[in-house]
Motif scaffolding. Structure first.
Motif: not given
Length: 206
Positions: A133-140, A142-144, A146-156, A177-184
């Motif tokens: 299950w560890v590779p699935f946990a690693w998705l945390a 990029p998922l975490a 995502l809100p940073i990306y949305l916030w930053a993109s909203g500012h600049v 991209m998330l599917a590709g991340f999981l594959a990696l």
């Protein structure tokens, strides 16, 4: 694969120095006298750089509070940050123009991901028995992010031109991209398990 405490500590010290240097160069405002660009921490490259640097530093200092224990039983955090660092190498090389003209870019988009990969493959032993299950946990990670990306993109504006919040393509591209991340991540997990098989074979043979 080395497990010598002295060699492992020296290697982790090298990784920590490279990662912290890359992070700082990414914040230095363009050189001596430049203002610190703290907003650059919103970029995934910087996030991964900080994670690698902090993990390597923690591993380096671990024997001080764990009675000489060189690393934890399982390399969940170490593998996750190494795999996320490799994401920066792949995305930068394929989608972001692969401009290695600055020291920051060379360190965080090339050197640190490769050194972290070498660390995962050849240093220590705790990568050899990670649960499925560890590779699935690693998705945390990029998922975490995502809100940073949305916030930053909203500012600049969008931090990355291929990922545009509000555009109809955003969700499909993010999902791919998330599917590709999981594959990696699965590949990193598999390499760790393979190391375990090889170690056990060498121990039996000896």
């Amino acid at each position: 694969m080395t497990s010598s405490p002295a060699i492992v500590s020296l290697w982790r010290a090298l990784l920590a120095v490279l990662a912290w240097t890359g992070v700082w160069w990414g914040l230095d405002g363009g050189g001596p006298g430049g203002s610190v660009g703290w907003f650059n921490l919103a970029y995934f490259t910087q996030v991964c750089g900080v994670l690698v640097a902090a993990t390597a530093t923690g591993a380096l200092l671990r024997p001080l509070w764990r009675r000489g224990e060189i690393e934890a039983r399982y390399g969940v955090v170490r593998g996750g940050v190494a795999a996320c660092s490799m994401l920066t190498l792949i995305v930068f090389a394929t989608l972001l123009g692969a401009d290695y003209s600055t020291g920051h870019s060379v360190l965080l988009h090339l050197v640190v991901p490769l050194v972290a990969l070498a660390d995962w493959l050849f240093v220590g032993r705790n990568q050899t028995a990670l649960p499925f299950w560890v590779p699935f946990a690693w998705l945390a990670v990029p998922l975490a992010y995502l809100p940073i990306y949305l916030w930053a993109s909203g500012h600049v504006g969008p931090l990355y031109g291929f990922l545009l919040p509000g555009d109809p393509s955003f969700v499909p591209i993010a999902a791919v991209m998330l599917a590709g991340f999981l594959a990696l991540f699965l590949a990193y997990w598999g390499l760790g398990r393979l190391q375990g098989v090889m170690v056990r074979r060498r121990e039996v043979a000896s």
